[in-house]
Design a protein around this motif. Structure first.
Motif, PDB file in Angstrom:
ATOM      1  N   ASN A 109       0.857  -1.187   0.000  1.00 35.94           N
ATOM      2  CA  ASN A 109       0.000   0.000   0.000  1.00 35.94           C
ATOM      3  C   ASN A 109       0.895   1.238   0.000  1.00 35.94           C
ATOM      4  O   ASN A 109       1.572   1.530   0.977  1.00 35.94           O
ATOM      5  CB  ASN A 109      -0.917  -0.001   1.225  1.00 35.94           C
ATOM      6  CG  ASN A 109      -1.855   1.200   1.246  1.00 35.94           C
ATOM      7  OD1 ASN A 109      -1.411   2.331   1.194  1.00 35.94           O
ATOM      8  ND2 ASN A 109      -3.146   0.929   1.304  1.00 35.94           N
ATOM      9  N   SER A 110       0.851   1.990  -1.092  1.00 36.75           N
ATOM     10  CA  SER A 110       1.825   3.075  -1.247  1.00 36.75           C
ATOM     11  C   SER A 110       1.585   4.195  -0.247  1.00 36.75           C
ATOM     12  O   SER A 110       2.520   4.883   0.154  1.00 36.75           O
ATOM     13  CB  SER A 110       1.776   3.627  -2.671  1.00 36.75           C
ATOM     14  OG  SER A 110       0.559   4.300  -2.893  1.00 36.75           O
ATOM     15  N   VAL A 111       0.330   4.371   0.135  1.00 43.63           N
ATOM     16  CA  VAL A 111       0.053   5.429   1.113  1.00 43.63           C
ATOM     17  C   VAL A 111       0.688   5.085   2.451  1.00 43.63           C
ATOM     18  O   VAL A 111       1.370   5.910   3.067  1.00 43.63           O
ATOM     19  CB  VAL A 111      -1.468   5.631   1.284  1.00 43.63           C
ATOM     20  CG1 VAL A 111      -1.745   6.634   2.382  1.00 43.63           C
ATOM     21  CG2 VAL A 111      -2.094   6.068  -0.018  1.00 43.63           C
ATOM     22  N   LEU A 112       0.474   3.864   2.895  1.00 37.94           N
ATOM     23  CA  LEU A 112       1.067   3.449   4.166  1.00 37.94           C
ATOM     24  C   LEU A 112       2.585   3.437   4.064  1.00 37.94           C
ATOM     25  O   LEU A 112       3.284   3.772   5.027  1.00 37.94           O
ATOM     26  CB  LEU A 112       0.556   2.066   4.557  1.00 37.94           C
ATOM     27  CG  LEU A 112      -0.856   2.076   5.142  1.00 37.94           C
ATOM     28  CD1 LEU A 112      -1.405   0.665   5.259  1.00 37.94           C
ATOM     29  CD2 LEU A 112      -0.851   2.743   6.504  1.00 37.94           C
TER      30      LEU A 112
ATOM     31  N   GLU B 276       4.349   5.429   2.353  1.00 32.88           N
ATOM     32  CA  GLU B 276       4.806   6.814   2.495  1.00 32.88           C
ATOM     33  C   GLU B 276       4.706   7.281   3.937  1.00 32.88           C
ATOM     34  O   GLU B 276       5.588   7.988   4.443  1.00 32.88           O
ATOM     35  CB  GLU B 276       3.983   7.727   1.587  1.00 32.88           C
ATOM     36  CG  GLU B 276       4.504   9.155   1.595  1.00 32.88           C
ATOM     37  CD  GLU B 276       3.675  10.074   0.701  1.00 32.88           C
ATOM     38  OE1 GLU B 276       3.993  11.249   0.637  1.00 32.88           O
ATOM     39  OE2 GLU B 276       2.701   9.583   0.082  1.00 32.88           O
ATOM     40  N   VAL B 277       3.641   6.890   4.600  1.00 34.11           N
ATOM     41  CA  VAL B 277       3.480   7.282   5.997  1.00 34.11           C
ATOM     42  C   VAL B 277       4.639   6.756   6.839  1.00 34.11           C
ATOM     43  O   VAL B 277       5.254   7.486   7.620  1.00 34.11           O
ATOM     44  CB  VAL B 277       2.141   6.770   6.566  1.00 34.11           C
ATOM     45  CG1 VAL B 277       2.109   6.926   8.082  1.00 34.11           C
ATOM     46  CG2 VAL B 277       0.976   7.503   5.939  1.00 34.11           C
TER      47      VAL B 277
END
Lengths: 232, 232
Positions: A159-162, A164-165
DNA sequence: CATATCAAGTGATCTAATCACTTATTCCCA
DNA sequence: TGGGAATAAGTGATTAGATCACTTGATATG
């Protein structure tokens, strides 16, 4: 990796501004000196000052209101997250930061276990190998490898969002924090716990990967708490 | 809440630059036109252009290398997270964004249930009341209230880092996304699910709060997936 | 062939003046 | 006396073009 170019005037300005706000005891909503006064105080011209202000604005540290003034933003007393230009964190925030990682990273380890494939698994192994080679030797390299393990695990989760987080959160674990993040003064400890997590991921055992990651991070946090507030 | 001041020239510039990068098909590492050319193309002077560039730099969208050029940063093809100046997200990223929230928010609901105290509980109730009053009527207000519920829950959890992370994630759920985020075309649905979560928190039932939050978000994601890729 | 030198290109900064906006005061009229 | 409109001071936004500092690849030199 970055920081290849010498710090520029406006780089320094950005940090001096942050210092002015923080050490000046300013709270969100407070009004700061005008651009004219700031440029005089820091002995730079308006455009240069403005570049620094725009960076701070972009991260929410300040707010520029046309015709009104410069105001301290809400983000100033929180963690300044994903700004490559100012990686800064107060020691007291470390515990909360670990708390956040404890929530986020264990599920990612589980997801990574489910996605475990050849190529990315090899990357993870490579990172651990790198750490192993520096088990006695370069402190900075070892620390970087340890952090890379967490980044690589987050990446495997898919998951690219996670991803990045987690990258953002780990960004503040710079080299200057390697001492406090070292578990139990034992260089081997971190590595072995990471290895155990890798094994669970490799075995595609999501539940175990999750649990081992959680135990690992909880342990790190406990150690940090003890170092910040020695028992007694 | 924000956006009280009229968009400034440099605000627009920032977005035009982003557009130039994205629609120009530029990838991370690519070199962009020089400052002189950019300022000519956009018909602004150097200092104005630089302010826009500094903002983009602060978020990792670009990188300025003295004497070398302006380069596209790695963040450009990821989600541009916590920048109040450019809340932008591609539709396809919505699903991943929800995936991230599914990981983070349920544990926060559980933590909120454990911390449930008078004052913050009242805030949460107030948010739901606001949503209730707009159940038939102002669309934008209802959407804002629904998002506020998630923010308030994250806040109750008591970890400022996670609170900030959730705020960042929700930042991209701007008013323009209210349609796609509306569950089942039924305005009442969101509210009722939020109400159920609140009840669990109020009862200090951490497990149930966590499970209801998870179910809620999973449902939202499912709906979004169906809308993006209609079955058939 | 390798190293040193150099020149073109590029970002960084300076200068100082003008424009645009906000805010609080003042003043006038009802 | 009260309310609203003009106003002036303060502040951020933008302009203009020149100069400084750095990188990089080409060229010359040993």
């Amino acid at each position: 990796m970055s920081e290849v170019t010498r710090p520029t005037l406006s780089d320094a300005l950005t940090e001096r501004m942050l210092e002015l706000i923080r050490k000046g005891g300013h709270r969100p909503g407070d009004r700061l000196p005008s651009t004219r006064e700031l440029s005089q105080r820091f002995a730079v011209t308006t455009p240069t000052l403005r570049e620094a202000l725009r960076r701070l604005e972009a991260t929410g540290a300040i707010e520029l209101r046309h015709g009104s003034g410069i105001y301290v933003g809400a983000a100033i007393e929180r963690l300044v997250l994903p700004n490559p230009n100012m990686r800064e964190v107060h020691a007291a925030q470390l515990v909360e930061l670990l708390g956040a990682r404890i929530v986020i990273e264990p599920p990612l380890a589980a997801m990574a276990a489910q996605n475990a494939e050849g190529e990315e698994l090899a990357v993870l192994k490579g990172v651990l190998d790198r750490a192993c080679r520096h088990l006695r030797g370069d402190d900075a390299e070892l620390h970087e490898a340890n952090m890379s393990f967490h980044r690589a695990t987050a990446r495997m989760a898919g998951n690219s969002v996670l991803h990045e987080v987690v990258d953002s959160l780990l960004l503040v674990h710079g080299p200057e924090q390697r001492e406090i993040l070292q578990i139990f003064d034992d260089r081997r400890r971190d590595y072995e716990e990471h290895l155990a997590i890798l094994e669970a991921i490799e075995a595609r055992d999501a539940a175990q990967a999750e649990e081992r990651m959680r135990a690992h991070l909880v342990e790190v946090r406990t150690v940090i708490e003890h170092r910040l507030h020695p028992p007694g």
